[in-house]
Design a protein around this motif. Structure first.
Motif: not given
Length: 498
Positions: A71, A133-134, A165, A167, A170
């Motif tokens: 990230q 989470e993404q 991304q 989000p 998940s």
């Protein structure tokens, strides 16, 4: 190696070291695995005295740390991280001591440019990372057709990488949606197309964020490097609300770019070895295999056919020693099972050959020796894969690496005999006309989807008008609707997409 590559190495609990040799991006020949290519990634234990002799040299990375670094990484650094992590993941499971080269973004772009020039098909490489989470998606596009020799500017490289991304997607939600899709698309007794809801949701997460870029850059082929939990998605069945993904693009999956032989060769110039059986001692019969082999023999391919009692490991070895086949087609049971790769196998009439044995056999046969032509395509037409198990996923998606071939074609679930016969017969007809593997697969899938290959009046009719009369054992399936995605979406091209 960049700073992020070094961080990846630090993730290894046992202190594994990774030596990366220079990546030769153009004119590759031979799959870059432990049984083939030059300049590989090498994974060896270091001199950490805390290691015990019983500890495995192939241990998992710290996934959370990897995601955190990914990230934070720039786009170019992220490419290196994704390539390294994928290579290490496959090497760990496949027990490869040398795993392939880690390419730079510029080298990937140059290869995409070159294959575009050679085939006229414009491919994009899409890394899909399923994080806690993404979803993170990083796509590399070709740049300009003549940029294969000179260096690309930083601006040109940057403009060829697109990153996004998602989000709301998940890991747990994505994996549940994948399971839901597979569960529903394989249930052909349901009248309503309940598979469309998860197919459309996955499309929104994985494809929709790229849609404008894919369209604007006139992409023909999507080459996916998928993260754990995503490798068994029937990608072709993803749906935008009006069309399946296969109606827009040819599709392939790769373990990573560095683990893929990207060289193009016209497969029509090579011979084909087709082997299979209808009867087995301890497994269900495959009554359409004889017709499948006959359909292959009746195409324009120069082929050798072995059936039933002739389908032995010894005959397989002898034929490969005497001839240099470009295509190996095995119409038999195969299974990618949880755990060690020795658990997964291909069934011959005399015995099972596990995938580790097959890799050793491929090495002894010289399939990937530099002084002989590569195996262009390895087909398993009746295999199945354990759902929800990472090791089974790695075995399936790593099939081309394990066997030491450029490309593999296999199914993420076992289709019934008649569906396999229809798709395989159509595939070889298409490949003879269009010698690009994923494009031929796409056309074959579309022929089933659109009803041009269908069952009619007790016969299987192909799109070119040729027919195969169905024997009594298959007459009970004459009401099968081959346009249902259960029949055409299970087959996936693995490795070289050209």
């Amino acid at each position: 190696m960049n700073k992020f590559g070094k961080i990846v190495l630090a993730f290894y609990y046992a202190g594994l070291g990774m030596a990366i040799a220079p990546f030769s991006s153009l004119a590759q020949s031979g799959n870059q695995s432990d049984i083939t290519g030059p300049n590989p990634v090498e994974i060896v234990p270091n001199s950490d005295t805390n290691n015990t002799a019983s500890e495995s040299n192939f241990l998992k990375a710290d996934r959370l740390a990897y995601e955190a670094q990914l990230q934070q990484a720039s786009n170019s650094e992220a490419v290196q991280l994704l390539e390294e992590y994928q290579a290490l993941d496959f090497c760990n499971h496949l027990k490869l001591e040398r795993c392939g080269k880690v390419p730079t973004p510029e080298q990937i772009i140059r290869v995409l440019n070159q294959t575009w020039q050679q085939t006229g098909q414009k491919a994009a490489v899409i890394y899909v990372s399923s994080q806690q989470e993404q979803i993170e998606i990083l796509t590399i596009f070709p740049s300009i057709a003549n940029a294969t020799k000179q260096s690309l500017s930083d601006e040109k490289i940057a403009s060829s990488i697109y990153r996004v991304q998602v989000p709301e997607a998940s890991k747990s939600l994505v994996q549940e949606t994948v399971k839901n899709l597979r569960r529903n698309v394989t249930n052909i007794r349901r009248v309503s197309p309940v598979y469309l809801e998860p197919a459309q949701q996955l499309y929104q997460w994985i494809i929709a964020p790229l849609e404008a870029e894919l369209r604007n850059r006139e992409i023909d082929t999507l080459v996916f490097s998928m993260d754990s939990g995503l490798r068994l998605i029937p990608i072709s069945v993803l749906h935008d609300g009006e069309q399946f993904l296969i109606e827009k693009y040819s599709i392939s999956i790769i373990p990573s770019f560095g683990l893929t032989d990207t060289g193009y060769f016209d497969v029509r110039k090579r011979q084909l070895l087709a082997m299979g059986a209808t009867q087995f001692v301890d497994q269900n019969p495959l009554p359409a295999v004889e017709l499948e082999l006959e359909a292959i023999a009746q195409t324009s391919w120069q082929s050798e056919i072995f059936f039933n009692s002739e389908f032995t490991v010894e005959n397989f070895i002898q034929e490969n020693r005497m001839g240099q086949f470009g295509i190996i087609h095995l119409a038999t049971h195969g299974e990618f099972k949880p755990g060690e790769i020795e658990n997964s196998y291909i069934q011959f009439t005399d015995r099972r050959l596990n995938l580790f044995e097959l890799r050793q056999l491929a090495k002894s046969l010289g399939w990937t020796d530099g002084d002989r032509p590569s195996i262009e395509l390895f087909v398993l037409s009746a295999c199945q894969t354990a759902v929800g198990d990472e090791s089974a996923e790695l075995g399936f998606a790593g099939l081309a690496i394990q066997v030491g071939v450029k490309s593999a074609l296999a199914s993420v679930w076992r289709v019934n005999d008649l569906g396999t016969l229809a798709l395989m017969g159509e595939y070889y007809q298409q490949l003879a006309q269009t010698p690009i593997k994923v494009q031929a697969l796409r056309q074959a899938q579309l022929k089933l989807l659109k009803g041009e290959t269908r069952i009619s009046e007790g016969t299987l009719q192909f799109s070119n008008g040729s027919r195969i009369p169905l024997p009594p054992v298959l007459q009970g399936q004459t009401n099968v609707n081959l346009s249902h995605p259960f029949f055409w979406s299970s087959f996936v091209a693995i490795g070289n997409w050209n």
